[in-house]
Scaffold this active site. Structure first.
Site, short mmCIF file in Angstrom:
data_model
loop_
_atom_site.label_atom_id
_atom_site.label_comp_id
_atom_site.label_asym_id
_atom_site.label_seq_id
_atom_site.Cartn_x
_atom_site.Cartn_y
_atom_site.Cartn_z
N GLU A 212 0.84 -1.20 0.00
CA GLU A 212 0.00 0.00 0.00
C GLU A 212 0.87 1.25 0.00
O GLU A 212 1.86 1.32 0.73
CB GLU A 212 -0.91 0.00 1.22
CG GLU A 212 -1.89 1.17 1.25
CD GLU A 212 -2.79 1.15 2.47
OE1 GLU A 212 -4.02 1.10 2.30
OE2 GLU A 212 -2.24 1.19 3.60
N HIS B 249 57.85 34.77 26.34
CA HIS B 249 57.92 35.85 25.36
C HIS B 249 57.63 37.20 26.02
O HIS B 249 58.32 38.20 25.74
CB HIS B 249 56.93 35.58 24.23
CG HIS B 249 56.87 36.68 23.22
ND1 HIS B 249 57.76 36.76 22.15
CD2 HIS B 249 56.06 37.77 23.12
CE1 HIS B 249 57.49 37.84 21.44
NE2 HIS B 249 56.45 38.47 22.01
N CYS C 112 59.98 40.58 26.23
CA CYS C 112 59.54 41.89 25.75
C CYS C 112 59.75 42.95 26.82
O CYS C 112 60.20 44.07 26.55
CB CYS C 112 58.07 41.85 25.35
SG CYS C 112 57.78 41.06 23.76
#
Length: 596
Positions: free
Chosen positions: A181, A536, A540
């Site tokens: 179906e 770092h 700096c």
């Protein structure tokens, strides 16, 4: 009192009393007892409805009437008469496949199933009252000449896939409600199909009975008819193949004729169809001109109401024996009666039932579902001779679990969250037991383990049906769409990086340093690791102090900012990329997705 249901194609005009008597005489005492208990519950509900109607006050009836008037106005506002909905239903499907493959079955009453239960019957058997859902041994009492053929469900599934491919050409979202179906929305196809179509047709004749469809020897010979003669490779008898052409026009009726023609040409099987403005009506219509026919219900409210006026309520999907008894307690026999007596619904039924019955009375489809339209569960069950032998039950249980796991795999389902065991006792009472483990049930071992745990608790009971069901399903497509884990995310990023490094056509403006953050002192991109960044920043600060520059405020990099770092200019990025210590690179989009 057992009652015979003849609301099926090919069963009109049968002697219901005679058939019911045969069924009762051959029904076991246990089932008769179960049926009586069931009937007793129905009668209690019927009595309750009748008493409620008798005691309803005038005010209650007025309130009920207003309630239904408002609901009807609301439902009518949703009526859609613009759709071309079709329900295609194969004719006696399982039986038809067996008759196609075995010509000897075409002229005798036959059914598919076993002595325990029938799956379907052909139209010759239905004339004796033999129908689906009936025990085979009772069917033999109704029709002693009945031939019962064991079901071959892999074959039925294969054929179903063949004709479903045809349906998809007309509606890509076709709904296969079962193997035999289908619900097809032809609206878009009909609107776009403005030209006639011609198809080549073949039919079989001669002494060979093997092939379908058959040529009608009494048919007027057509001008373009061509005949090809040969020897059948199956029966080795002479075979004729008749070739001609068939033309189909435009519009929904012609489109459905075309679909049915193509199904028969491909499979040798016939199907029937119903055409209406919604699938509820289309399904009802599909049963009216069976076998091998179609029925069209006009997309007009008056035509729909006239069609429903004398339609028996059992012809409507969803109205079974219990619901029928409750409606008949209100003196409702037809769908037209459902409309006339709609004001009584609030006195006897829940709000959901009230709306459902009113939708049926008005010829409207069921309430639209906002939930996932996919199947909610998948199950396998088997009926056998009643037994309390646990070893026999274990054998049945293992086979059922194996079949279920196979169906799960073929259906694109990963697994389910809940396992349910279904048992029908020798008394015909039905028990269900459920279990929801902490993890999804996926494998055969899991299905067997958890369902067996439930089965062991029912030891000693005499059982005639055993079933296992998985629900709260998880589909393969859901798994593909689920959120990625962190591991998957980074694996994908690594692959992107590798692909990018191997490419020679990378635009400088589209790349930045991977996994970096700008230094809060100098603005240089530094690898985003705490130890590297701290080192770092220290450098700096020392450098600035040695250069006698201005005093700086030290920024702690251990407490990461919640804001995105300021992006350096394109020019600065390009310079940074040329440095020898440049790290791996990914696209800007990927960087911000990861950092955000």
């Amino acid at each position: 009192m057992l009652t015979f249901n003849d609301n099926k194609a090919g069963m009109n005009g049968l002697d219901k009393e005679k058939i019911t008597k045969v069924i009762e005489e051959n029904t076991s005492a246990s089932y008769s007892s179960f049926s009586k208990k069931q009937q007793s519950r129905i009668e209690e509900k019927v009595l309750e409805i009748k008493n409620r109607l008798q005691t309803a006050t005038r005010e209650e009836r007025q309130k009920s009437e207003i309630l239904m008037e408002n609901l009807e106005m609301k439902l009518e506002s949703s009526r859609d008469l613009s759709r071309d909905c079709v329900c295609i239903d194969m004719d006696a499907y399982f039986a038809a496949v067996e008759m196609r493959d075995n010509p000897a079955l075409r002229t005798v009453p036959m059914a598919v199933g076993s002595s325990a239960m029938l799956s379907t019957s052909n139209y010759l058997a239905r004339r004796f009252g033999v129908r689906a859902g009936m025990p085979g041994f009772i069917s033999n009492k109704l029709c002693p000449s009945l031939t019962i053929v064991p079901g071959n469900y892999p074959k039925y599934t294969k054929v179903s896939r063949q004709f479903s491919q045809i349906f998809m050409e007309y509606d890509s979202d076709v709904g296969m409600m079962s193997l035999d179906e289908a619900f097809i929305d032809l609206t878009d196809y009909v609107a776009s199909n403005t030209e006639k179509k011609t198809f080549k047709r073949h039919r079989f004749g001669g002494d060979c009975p093997c092939w379908l469809p058959r040529f009608d020897e009494n048919e007027n010979t057509l001008e373009d008819l061509k005949i090809e003669e040969s020897i059948c490779p199956k029966c080795e008898k002479s075979r004729k193949i008749y070739y001609d052409h068939v033309e189909f026009g435009t519009g929904r009726e012609e489109a459905v004729r075309e679909i049915r023609f193509r199904v028969e040409q491909l499979t040798g099987l016939t199907c029937s169809a119903g055409i209406a403005s919604n699938f509820m009506l289309a399904k009802i219509c599909s049963d009216l001109n069976k076998p091998n026919g179609q029925y069209v219900l006009e997309n007009d409210k008056n035509a729909i109401m006239e069609f429903l006026k004398d339609l028996p309520i059992r012809k409507v999907g969803g109205i079974g024996r219990v619901c029928e008894a409750q409606l008949k307690a209100m003196d409702i026999q037809t769908v037209g009666d459902m409309n006339l007596k709609k004001n009584l619904y609030p006195l006897c039924f829940t709000p959901l039932s009230q709306e459902s019955f009113l939708r049926t009375a008005l010829g409207l489809p069921g309430r639209p579902s906002e939930s996932d339209p996919r199947r909610k569960s998948i199950s396998v069950e088997r009926t056998f001779s009643p037994t309390s032998d646990f070893n026999i039950l274990l054998e049945e249980h293992q086979e059922i679990c194996r079949m279920l796991e196979e169906d799960v795999r073929k259906s694109g389902i990963v697994g389910g969250k809940t396992v349910t065991l279904k048992l029908k006792l020798s008394s015909f009472d039905v028990l269900t037991r459920s279990l929801t483990p902490s993890d999804v049930v996926k494998s055969l071992e899991d299905i067997q383990k958890f369902s067996l745990e439930l089965l062991e608790k029912e030891k000693g009971k005499e059982i005639r049906l055993l079933g296992v069901r998985l629900s709260q399903l998880i589909f393969e497509e859901d798994e593909k769409k689920r959120s990625k884990t962190i591991t998957e995310f980074w694996n994908e990023k690594k692959l992107q990086i590798q692909n990018l490094q191997g490419s020679e056509n990378v635009d400088d403006d589209d790349v930045i340093m991977m996994d970096t953050r700008p230094c809060p002192i100098c603005g240089t991109d530094v690898e985003n690791r705490l130890d590297v960044m701290n080192c770092h920043v220290d450098e700096c600060i020392l450098k600035v102090q040695n250069d006698d520059g201005p005093e700086l405020i030290c920024v702690s990099v251990e407490n990461k900012s919640t804001q995105k770092p300021e992006r350096p200019s394109t020019k600065k990025r390009k310079l940074q990329e040329k440095r020898p210590k440049a790290k791996k690179m990914v696209t800007i989009d990927s960087f911000w997705k990861k950092s955000g």
